[in-house]
Write an enzyme that holds these catalytic residues in place. Structure first.
Site, PDB file in Angstrom:
ATOM      1  N   ASP A  40     -16.582 -40.776  42.434  1.00  0.00           N
ATOM      2  CA  ASP A  40     -17.568 -41.813  42.147  1.00  0.00           C
ATOM      3  C   ASP A  40     -18.167 -42.347  43.446  1.00  0.00           C
ATOM      4  OD1 ASP A  40     -17.181 -41.622  39.434  1.00  0.00           O
ATOM      5  OD2 ASP A  40     -15.761 -43.288  39.320  1.00  0.00           O
ATOM      6  N   TYR A  68      -4.249 -40.252  45.361  1.00  0.00           N
ATOM      7  CA  TYR A  68      -5.135 -41.360  45.699  1.00  0.00           C
ATOM      8  C   TYR A  68      -4.324 -42.566  46.176  1.00  0.00           C
ATOM      9  CZ  TYR A  68      -8.465 -38.978  42.516  1.00  0.00           C
ATOM     10  OH  TYR A  68      -9.268 -38.068  41.890  1.00  0.00           O
ATOM     11  N   ASP A  82     -14.442 -50.684  36.850  1.00  0.00           N
ATOM     12  CA  ASP A  82     -14.358 -50.721  38.312  1.00  0.00           C
ATOM     13  C   ASP A  82     -15.249 -51.834  38.849  1.00  0.00           C
ATOM     14  OD1 ASP A  82     -16.996 -49.763  38.370  1.00  0.00           O
ATOM     15  OD2 ASP A  82     -16.410 -47.707  38.805  1.00  0.00           O
ATOM     16  N   ARG A 183      -9.475 -45.555  37.335  1.00  0.00           N
ATOM     17  CA  ARG A 183      -9.938 -46.855  36.827  1.00  0.00           C
ATOM     18  C   ARG A 183      -9.410 -47.127  35.424  1.00  0.00           C
ATOM     19  NH1 ARG A 183     -16.002 -45.706  35.102  1.00  0.00           N
ATOM     20  NH2 ARG A 183     -16.149 -43.493  35.630  1.00  0.00           N
TER      21      ARG A 183
END
Length: 297
Positions: A40, A68, A82, A183
């Site tokens: 993203d 992540y 988000d 998210r």
């Protein structure tokens, strides 16, 4: 002539993955460039770029696990799950104190999201519903209900927890299978704890064994992309098992012919005696047949 290979890019915030591809096309001087897994715009970190024949390897990268680090904000929900979305709900601050929301409760919530889970993707996502992206339907005012998908969260742990009167920020380290929405983890943790949640920061540290430590920035790659390019055969060997064959077998395979099977499950890379990549093959009915021929034309 542009070299075929993979480039590990440290994507900056604010750019789409397509923006990075467009920039690399200009840097390497070819339009045959693609990426192996979208990040993203708000996210940073590892984005795998394939150049020339290495674009054929990207399909095999898509299935790799990802790692992540992220920040989940408990106490607020947003339209997009988000920080780019409009805030929809805000929890009563009394629910966010250390007494009301202790560390063990947060840890237990993370533990409940670990392992194989059925995750509902964010409604504001690129998933298509009857040919139209989900996010486009949401922005047009439609209510979207996406089906849950089975994903695997191999590791999910809190690194640091910070509190303000309005929210609780949880830094996490997560290793997950392809198709996982981080998210959605923020959303689901907040929902389970009764306070709501969304993602405020995301950095991808690794795709398979390609890590951010070896990633180049767009600025450094513009100065000399060749130094940051992983050659085709070496790239394939980091993604798939390999098999070396004779020069005669390599010639046959380069023209689409099969090899004798050796009992290797799943796709694997075939290298010639000079360690050049010839093809990706799969075995069936006693023969190893090419899925993708990558030998130079």
């Amino acid at each position: 002539m542009t070299s075929s290979g993979l480039i590990v890019v440290d994507k900056p915030s604010g750019m789409t993955s397509h923006d990075v591809v467009a920039r690399l096309r200009r840097i390497v001087g070819t339009r045959k460039v693609g990426h192996g897994g979208t990040l993203d715009p708000m996210a940073t970190g590892v984005l795998i770029i394939g150049v020339e024949r290495a674009t054929r390897l990207l399909t095999y990268i898509l299935g790799c696990d990802k790692r992540y680090v992220a920040t989940l904000r408990l106490g607020q929900t947003t339209l997009t799950d988000d920080a780019d979305g409009e805030v929809v709900t805000v929890a009563d601050t009394a629910l966010l104190t250390e007494r009301s929301l202790p560390v063990p409760a947060i840890d237990a919530g993370l533990a409940a999201l670990t392992g194989e889970i059925d995750q509902i993707p964010s409604a504001v996502s690129a998933i298509k519903i009857r040919g139209v992206r989900s996010y486009a339907r949401v922005r047009a005012g439609e209510e979207v209900a996406l089906a849950a998908r089975r994903v695997t969260i191999r590791q999910l742990r809190a690194l640091e927890i910070r509190r303000t009167p309005e929210a609780v920020d949880v830094d996490i380290d997560v290793v997950c299978s392809t198709g996982t929405y981080v998210r959605a983890l923020a959303r689901d943790l907040g929902a389970a704890l009764g306070v709501g949640g969304h993602l405020t920061a995301l950095r991808r540290l690794a795709v398979g064994d390609f890590t951010v430590d070896e990633a180049g920035t767009l600025e450094t790659l513009a100065e000399g992309p060749e130094a940051g390019t992983i050659p085709l055969a070496k790239a394939a060997a980091r993604i798939l098992p390999t098999r070396r064959v004779t020069a005669e077998e390599a010639r046959a395979l380069a023209h689409g012919g099969p090899l004798t099977a050796v009992g290797t499950a799943g796709p694997y890379a075939v290298l010639d005696p000079l360690d050049d990549l010839i093809a990706i093959v799969v075995e069936r009915e006693g023969r190893a047949r090419p899925e993708a021929v990558l030998a130079p034309a």
